[in-house]
Motif scaffolding. Structure first.
Motif, PDB file in Angstrom:
ATOM      1  N   SER A  37      -4.929   9.710 -40.718  1.00 28.66           N
ATOM      2  CA  SER A  37      -5.880   9.878 -39.615  1.00 28.66           C
ATOM      3  C   SER A  37      -6.020  11.356 -39.296  1.00 28.66           C
ATOM      4  O   SER A  37      -5.045  12.123 -39.369  1.00 28.66           O
ATOM      5  N   PHE A  38      -7.243  11.754 -38.974  1.00 33.63           N
ATOM      6  CA  PHE A  38      -7.515  13.148 -38.612  1.00 33.63           C
ATOM      7  C   PHE A  38      -8.893  13.208 -37.969  1.00 33.63           C
ATOM      8  O   PHE A  38      -9.683  12.254 -38.048  1.00 33.63           O
ATOM      9  N   GLU A  39      -9.178  14.336 -37.361  1.00 35.59           N
ATOM     10  CA  GLU A  39     -10.462  14.555 -36.702  1.00 35.59           C
ATOM     11  C   GLU A  39     -11.034  15.906 -37.121  1.00 35.59           C
ATOM     12  O   GLU A  39     -10.294  16.886 -37.245  1.00 35.59           O
ATOM     13  N   ALA A  40     -12.337  15.940 -37.323  1.00 37.37           N
ATOM     14  CA  ALA A  40     -13.107  17.173 -37.515  1.00 37.37           C
ATOM     15  C   ALA A  40     -12.482  18.131 -38.528  1.00 37.37           C
ATOM     16  O   ALA A  40     -12.330  19.323 -38.263  1.00 37.37           O
ATOM     17  N   LEU A  41     -12.159  17.622 -39.724  1.00 38.30           N
ATOM     18  CA  LEU A  41     -11.622  18.475 -40.773  1.00 38.30           C
ATOM     19  C   LEU A  41     -12.724  18.924 -41.727  1.00 38.30           C
ATOM     20  O   LEU A  41     -13.636  18.166 -42.058  1.00 38.30           O
ATOM     21  N   CYS A  42     -12.598  20.158 -42.196  1.00 40.00           N
ATOM     22  CA  CYS A  42     -13.504  20.713 -43.207  1.00 40.00           C
ATOM     23  C   CYS A  42     -12.680  21.081 -44.436  1.00 40.00           C
ATOM     24  O   CYS A  42     -11.645  21.747 -44.304  1.00 40.00           O
ATOM     25  N   SER A  43     -13.121  20.648 -45.583  1.00 38.47           N
ATOM     26  CA  SER A  43     -12.412  20.954 -46.824  1.00 38.47           C
ATOM     27  C   SER A  43     -13.364  21.674 -47.775  1.00 38.47           C
ATOM     28  O   SER A  43     -14.341  21.090 -48.260  1.00 38.47           O
ATOM     29  N   TYR A  44     -13.095  22.936 -48.019  1.00 34.60           N
ATOM     30  CA  TYR A  44     -13.868  23.765 -48.939  1.00 34.60           C
ATOM     31  C   TYR A  44     -12.882  24.494 -49.850  1.00 34.60           C
ATOM     32  O   TYR A  44     -11.746  24.733 -49.440  1.00 34.60           O
ATOM     33  N   PRO A  45     -13.299  24.814 -51.088  1.00 37.22           N
ATOM     34  CA  PRO A  45     -14.612  24.621 -51.677  1.00 37.22           C
ATOM     35  C   PRO A  45     -14.858  23.154 -52.023  1.00 37.22           C
ATOM     36  O   PRO A  45     -13.919  22.365 -52.156  1.00 37.22           O
ATOM     37  N   LYS A  46     -16.128  22.834 -52.171  1.00 34.01           N
ATOM     38  CA  LYS A  46     -16.504  21.509 -52.641  1.00 34.01           C
ATOM     39  C   LYS A  46     -16.417  21.454 -54.162  1.00 34.01           C
ATOM     40  O   LYS A  46     -16.523  22.480 -54.844  1.00 34.01           O
ATOM     41  N   PRO A  47     -16.221  20.263 -54.732  1.00 34.71           N
ATOM     42  CA  PRO A  47     -16.309  20.139 -56.186  1.00 34.71           C
ATOM     43  C   PRO A  47     -17.684  20.596 -56.683  1.00 34.71           C
ATOM     44  O   PRO A  47     -18.651  20.662 -55.926  1.00 34.71           O
ATOM     45  N   ALA A  48     -17.730  20.916 -57.964  1.00 32.23           N
ATOM     46  CA  ALA A  48     -18.986  21.372 -58.575  1.00 32.23           C
ATOM     47  C   ALA A  48     -19.854  20.160 -58.877  1.00 32.23           C
ATOM     48  O   ALA A  48     -19.997  19.727 -60.015  1.00 32.23           O
ATOM     49  N   GLY A  49     -20.444  19.585 -57.842  1.00 26.47           N
ATOM     50  CA  GLY A  49     -21.173  18.331 -57.978  1.00 26.47           C
ATOM     51  C   GLY A  49     -20.261  17.170 -57.632  1.00 26.47           C
ATOM     52  O   GLY A  49     -19.053  17.332 -57.426  1.00 26.47           O
ATOM     53  N   ARG A  50     -20.832  15.987 -57.564  1.00 23.28           N
ATOM     54  CA  ARG A  50     -20.040  14.814 -57.197  1.00 23.28           C
ATOM     55  C   ARG A  50     -18.903  14.606 -58.180  1.00 23.28           C
ATOM     56  O   ARG A  50     -19.111  14.589 -59.398  1.00 23.28           O
ATOM     57  N   LEU A  51     -17.689  14.429 -57.657  1.00 21.01           N
ATOM     58  CA  LEU A  51     -16.513  14.264 -58.502  1.00 21.01           C
ATOM     59  C   LEU A  51     -16.206  12.777 -58.628  1.00 21.01           C
ATOM     60  O   LEU A  51     -15.806  12.135 -57.654  1.00 21.01           O
ATOM     61  N   PRO A  52     -16.399  12.197 -59.809  1.00 23.38           N
ATOM     62  CA  PRO A  52     -16.157  10.757 -59.985  1.00 23.38           C
ATOM     63  C   PRO A  52     -14.677  10.412 -59.820  1.00 23.38           C
ATOM     64  O   PRO A  52     -13.794  11.229 -60.085  1.00 23.38           O
ATOM     65  N   ILE A  53     -14.427   9.185 -59.398  1.00 25.54           N
ATOM     66  CA  ILE A  53     -13.064   8.655 -59.322  1.00 25.54           C
ATOM     67  C   ILE A  53     -13.040   7.334 -60.087  1.00 25.54           C
ATOM     68  O   ILE A  53     -13.691   6.369 -59.687  1.00 25.54           O
ATOM     69  N   HIS A  54     -12.313   7.309 -61.185  1.00 30.11           N
ATOM     70  CA  HIS A  54     -12.125   6.084 -61.950  1.00 30.11           C
ATOM     71  C   HIS A  54     -10.823   5.427 -61.503  1.00 30.11           C
ATOM     72  O   HIS A  54      -9.911   6.105 -61.026  1.00 30.11           O
ATOM     73  N   VAL A  55     -10.733   4.134 -61.671  1.00 31.06           N
ATOM     74  CA  VAL A  55      -9.539   3.387 -61.295  1.00 31.06           C
ATOM     75  C   VAL A  55      -8.885   2.843 -62.553  1.00 31.06           C
ATOM     76  O   VAL A  55      -9.543   2.197 -63.374  1.00 31.06           O
ATOM     77  N   GLY A  56      -7.591   3.117 -62.688  1.00 31.03           N
ATOM     78  CA  GLY A  56      -6.849   2.611 -63.824  1.00 31.03           C
ATOM     79  C   GLY A  56      -5.857   1.544 -63.396  1.00 31.03           C
ATOM     80  O   GLY A  56      -5.392   1.532 -62.255  1.00 31.03           O
ATOM     81  N   GLY A  57      -5.535   0.641 -64.297  1.00 26.51           N
ATOM     82  CA  GLY A  57      -4.555  -0.383 -63.970  1.00 26.51           C
ATOM     83  C   GLY A  57      -4.606  -1.557 -64.923  1.00 26.51           C
ATOM     84  O   GLY A  57      -5.502  -1.652 -65.779  1.00 26.51           O
ATOM     85  N   SER A  58      -3.652  -2.458 -64.734  1.00 27.78           N
ATOM     86  CA  SER A  58      -3.537  -3.636 -65.595  1.00 27.78           C
ATOM     87  C   SER A  58      -3.575  -4.925 -64.795  1.00 27.78           C
ATOM     88  O   SER A  58      -3.155  -5.969 -65.283  1.00 27.78           O
ATOM     89  N   SER A  59      -4.065  -4.858 -63.568  1.00 31.17           N
ATOM     90  CA  SER A  59      -4.036  -6.022 -62.687  1.00 31.17           C
ATOM     91  C   SER A  59      -5.438  -6.344 -62.185  1.00 31.17           C
ATOM     92  O   SER A  59      -6.345  -5.515 -62.233  1.00 31.17           O
ATOM     93  N   ARG A  60      -5.575  -7.539 -61.651  1.00 32.87           N
ATOM     94  CA  ARG A  60      -6.856  -7.912 -61.059  1.00 32.87           C
ATOM     95  C   ARG A  60      -7.123  -7.132 -59.776  1.00 32.87           C
ATOM     96  O   ARG A  60      -8.276  -6.876 -59.435  1.00 32.87           O
ATOM     97  N   ALA A  61      -6.047  -6.747 -59.083  1.00 27.59           N
ATOM     98  CA  ALA A  61      -6.224  -5.905 -57.896  1.00 27.59           C
ATOM     99  C   ALA A  61      -6.850  -4.575 -58.289  1.00 27.59           C
ATOM    100  O   ALA A  61      -7.731  -4.058 -57.591  1.00 27.59           O
ATOM    101  N   ALA A  62      -6.420  -4.007 -59.416  1.00 23.13           N
ATOM    102  CA  ALA A  62      -6.996  -2.750 -59.893  1.00 23.13           C
ATOM    103  C   ALA A  62      -8.462  -2.944 -60.274  1.00 23.13           C
ATOM    104  O   ALA A  62      -9.307  -2.080 -59.992  1.00 23.13           O
TER     105      ALA A  62
END
Length: 283
Positions: A162-187
């Motif tokens: 939890s946090f409020e009013a945070l700024c994180s820079y620099p931004k990635p060079a364009g949208r940074l994809p997030i893939h999910v890895g795993g061996s389960s149905r939850a993944a």
């Protein structure tokens, strides 16, 4: 089909010259991406399934290693297979990932996250093993929120972060994809709800693999997301034939990640070049 290669530090070692040489060779042979695995700590008796991990295996930090690789290469994309996201604070991780992406000129494109399989590793990091899935979900949400937030700041109120009013820079060079890895149905469900792709791992049978991929797609569709936008990554053998690659493509696989069994640079060149030639991507 796209092709990545994993640098398996446990058997290939942590020699910096060998790591750079391998990355440059993969780039020269036309591989799209280089993946690095993660274990934060090991301990005697640690097992993944039935396989016991020797506690002296030298797993390097994947993001530090990928930044090192990026400085010595020009084109190859950077991937994790997988980054154990519950064991990283997402506010700090957002900064680290954006930094690698910016300094590599937008090559941190194949971040793949997982939840980990070793209870002792979770305990060492102060994370309850049973909550690691929910913690991973929140971490993914926090990463995206911080990357997309502007100068007015963003806030988050969750079970773990939890946090409020945070700024994180620099931004990635364009949208940074997030893939999910795993061996389960939850993944698979996590990939459908939150991921840009699913990297199926483990010793799964054909029926379970197909069921998990279908579950990821169904979950995406039910959440109002485009299932056809999901990438499907699988591990493969560097000795596999072109016919087997075509068969996997027919199952919806969009990326294969292989690893080299050789440690000698000359043998690695032969192995990588032969695979790239068989699969039709050798420059």
């Amino acid at each position: 089909m796209k092709f990545g290669i994993s640098y398996g530090t446990p058997h290939q070692g942590v020699d910096p010259d060998k790591l750079v040489g391998f990355a440059r060779l993969a780039e020269e042979c036309g591989f799209e991406s280089l993946y690095m695995p993660e274990h934060v700590v090991l301990y005697p008796g640690a097992k993944v399934g039935a396989f016991e991990l020797p506690p002296t295996l030298p797993y390097v930090d994947p993001l530090d290693a990928l930044a090192f690789v990026a400085a010595a290469t020009e084109r190859i994309l950077l991937g994790t297979g997988v980054l154990l996201v519950p064991y990283h604070h997402p506010v700090i991780l957002a900064k680290r990932l954006a930094t690698v992406d910016v300094l590599s000129k937008g090559r941190m494109r194949l971040l793949t996250v997982g939840v980990g399989a070793l209870p002792g590793e979770a305990e060492a990091g102060g994370v309850e093993f049973r909550t690691r899935g929910r913690r991973a979900d929140e971490a993914i949400d926090v990463l995206r929120l911080l990357w997309e937030g502007g100068e007015e700041g963003v806030g988050f109120a969750g079970e773990f972060f939890s946090f409020e009013a945070l700024c994180s820079y620099p931004k990635p060079a364009g949208r940074l994809p997030i893939h999910v890895g795993g061996s389960s149905r939850a993944a698979a469900r996590r990939a459908g709800l939150r991921g840009d792709g699913y990297f199926a791992g483990g010793a799964l049978g054909p029926e379970e693999r197909a069921a998990q991929w279908e579950l990821a797609r169904e979950t995406a569709a039910a959440a109002g997301r485009d299932p056809d936008a999901l990438e499907y990554t699988r591990f493969g053998s560097i000795g596999m034939s072109g016919e087997r690659v075509a068969e996997l493509a027919g199952q919806g696989v969009t990326r294969l990640v292989v690893s080299s069994s050789a440690t000698d640079p000359g043998e690695q060149r032969e192995e990588l070049s032969a695979f790239a030639e068989r699969c039709g991507f050798l420059p």
